[in-house]
Structure formats: C-alpha cells, structure tokens
Motif scaffolding. Sequence first.
Motif, short mmCIF file in Angstrom:
data_model
loop_
_atom_site.label_atom_id
_atom_site.label_comp_id
_atom_site.label_asym_id
_atom_site.label_seq_id
_atom_site.Cartn_x
_atom_site.Cartn_y
_atom_site.Cartn_z
N LEU A 234 0.94 -1.24 0.03
CA LEU A 234 -0.08 -0.07 -0.03
C LEU A 234 0.78 1.19 0.42
O LEU A 234 1.92 1.45 0.89
N ALA A 235 0.61 2.03 -0.98
CA ALA A 235 1.27 3.60 -0.93
C ALA A 235 0.72 4.17 0.13
O ALA A 235 -0.45 4.20 0.44
N VAL A 236 1.48 4.58 1.00
CA VAL A 236 1.06 5.48 2.28
C VAL A 236 0.23 6.75 1.81
O VAL A 236 -0.78 7.01 2.69
N SER A 237 0.42 7.13 0.66
CA SER A 237 -0.60 8.20 0.40
C SER A 237 -2.04 7.97 0.10
O SER A 237 -2.82 8.91 0.18
N ALA A 238 -2.32 6.58 0.26
CA ALA A 238 -3.73 6.25 -0.26
C ALA A 238 -4.37 6.42 1.28
O ALA A 238 -5.67 6.32 1.36
N LEU A 239 -3.71 6.54 2.37
CA LEU A 239 -4.34 6.79 3.59
C LEU A 239 -4.57 8.12 4.07
O LEU A 239 -4.90 8.52 5.28
N ALA A 240 -4.36 9.17 3.10
CA ALA A 240 -4.39 10.59 3.46
C ALA A 240 -5.52 11.02 4.29
O ALA A 240 -5.54 11.99 5.13
N ASP A 241 -6.58 10.60 3.46
CA ASP A 241 -7.99 11.11 4.06
C ASP A 241 -8.53 10.29 5.21
O ASP A 241 -9.73 10.26 5.56
N GLU A 242 -7.80 9.05 5.52
CA GLU A 242 -8.33 8.34 6.43
C GLU A 242 -8.34 8.89 7.97
O GLU A 242 -7.21 9.51 8.51
N PRO A 243 -9.31 8.79 8.96
CA PRO A 243 -8.91 8.80 10.53
C PRO A 243 -7.97 7.94 10.72
O PRO A 243 -7.96 6.55 10.68
N PHE A 244 -7.14 8.46 11.76
CA PHE A 244 -5.94 7.52 12.22
C PHE A 244 -6.33 7.04 13.79
O PHE A 244 -6.74 7.92 14.62
N VAL A 245 -6.26 5.98 14.00
CA VAL A 245 -5.77 5.66 15.53
C VAL A 245 -4.19 5.40 15.93
O VAL A 245 -3.76 4.66 15.27
N LEU A 246 -3.82 6.21 16.98
CA LEU A 246 -2.38 6.37 17.22
C LEU A 246 -2.28 6.46 18.78
O LEU A 246 -3.32 6.86 19.37
N PHE A 247 -1.13 6.19 19.25
CA PHE A 247 -0.94 6.53 20.63
C PHE A 247 -0.27 8.02 20.63
O PHE A 247 0.05 8.61 19.86
#
Length: 294
Positions: free
Chosen positions: A183-196
Amino acid sequence: MDLKHLRAAVAVADHLHFGRAAVALGIAQPPLSQQIKALETELGVTLFERSTRTVHLTPAGEAFVADARTALSMVDSAIRGARAAGRGETGELAIGMVGSAVAHPLPAIVRAFRARYPDVTLTFHVLPTVTQVERLRVAALDLGLLRPPLPSPADDLELVSVSREPLVAVLPNDHRLAGRRRLAVSALADEPFVLFPRVLGPGLYDEITALCRRGGFTPNVTQEAVQLQTIVGLVAAGCGVSILPGSAAQPRHEVVFVPVSPLVRLVDLAIALPKANRSVGATNFTALAKDLTR
C-alpha cells in the motif's frame, strides 16, 4: 572457636581416626590434634575418647558434632547463596516492555532465560517508552524493552538493539484497501487514524508521522490509545486505520496488515538498562538476548 574447629570435629567424627580425618581436611595430623584439643579446652568437655587404636565420640561429642553439622550446613548454604546471587542466578528482575515486545522477541528470550536461570523471579510491566525511562532512572525497573530514540538525552542508559522491523498499515478487513499486497502510504491521506500519544513513544511516533509526510499528508488522529494491541482492536472496531511496527501483526480476522511504501528505515526494539548500578541479572538477561537475536 572458628569454622575450622567445627570442620575438624566433624571430620574426626566421620572417620573416627585422626590420620584419615587429617587427610580428608588436607592438613597434617598434628595440627588437627591441636585443633581438637583447643576446642575441648574452650568447651570444657571431652569430645573424643582416644586410645592407641580407637577413637570414640563421647555423649558431649555427639551433641556438639550434631549441632556443628547443622551450623556448617547453614554456613555452606549462605556461601552458595551469596555466590549465586553475585552471579545473578537468584533474586528478582523487574522488566518493562512496550506492548509489541510481548509478541516478539520477548517470548523466546524469556524461555531461554528461565531455562538458564530458573531461580530468578521475573516480573513484567507493560509500559510506554517514556514511562520505562523514568522508572529505570529511579531503579523501579532493572531493564526495559522500548522503542528508541528516547524522548530526551539519556547518557545514563545503555541501549542494545534486539529487533528491527518494518512499519505496516493496519486496516479493518472490510476496508476498501484491505486487499492490497502493498500500500502506498499516500492512499491513507484522508483516513481517520488511531494512534498513541506522542509523549508516550516519541521515537516511534515520529517515524510513523515522517512516513506519512513522505506520502504528502499529516495523519488525522481521531482516536488515541496507549497500547499497540488496543490500537489494533480499535481499528478492528472500525474506528480508523493505523501504522504500526510489524510485530503488532498478530493473526486477527477483523484486521489486515499491509506493507507500506515508500520504504523507510526499520524501527528498533531495544533493551535499555542503567550504565551505573546495573544488576547482574539485567546484564545476564541482556547478554542472552543479544546472543538469541544476533
């Protein structure tokens, strides 16, 4: 009276012969006879009845030798215990660890350590990197498995890398991108993220956000969680996507783990331990971990 007097009395009682007892003790017979005589004088009793051919314990000798055996056994046990503790073969070891270390490489290291040092009690504390550093500095932990770089200068700690792994995207199994092999990380640009929160692991957090920036965006973190497996669980629940170290990729049907591009440097998992006042057990654990992960 000292230990050599006790050992002399026990040796004579065992052999009922001064010559053979002296050989067993590795000394000449005259000094042994002198030690027994000095012991009897100090006690004010006769321990052994001697004749030209035989040696017998008196009632006082039987009582004394029985207690002398007990005392020598306790002394020998104390000596063995002190030496074992000095080699790190007994005692306790408090180990901090980030959540991802539970899957790899900690299990293999712990199995090998317990096989080699079965009398050392291990206690584990799942803690973020920043908390481990704080506890290492006040000796609340003996060592920690954490993610460098550390949040502040740490000249007082030694870091020993035990694992290097890539970052992977974590997606719900029904996500539109879940079927990709990479997966090209750019494909996640519009996604909500779960992170610490960054404060809990700034080194790893910065690696993840740097990867996103290389993809042209800053991650939109809509949900935070402390432990990596909690993050995976929230992704499984549909709360967003994430990027985590590959060791978080444990089989789970609700999520998929997809390698990402562009490739970035591998993220480290390291043992951290104090440079000063380090326990022997922590040194042994670290040496074993280095051997296993080399």
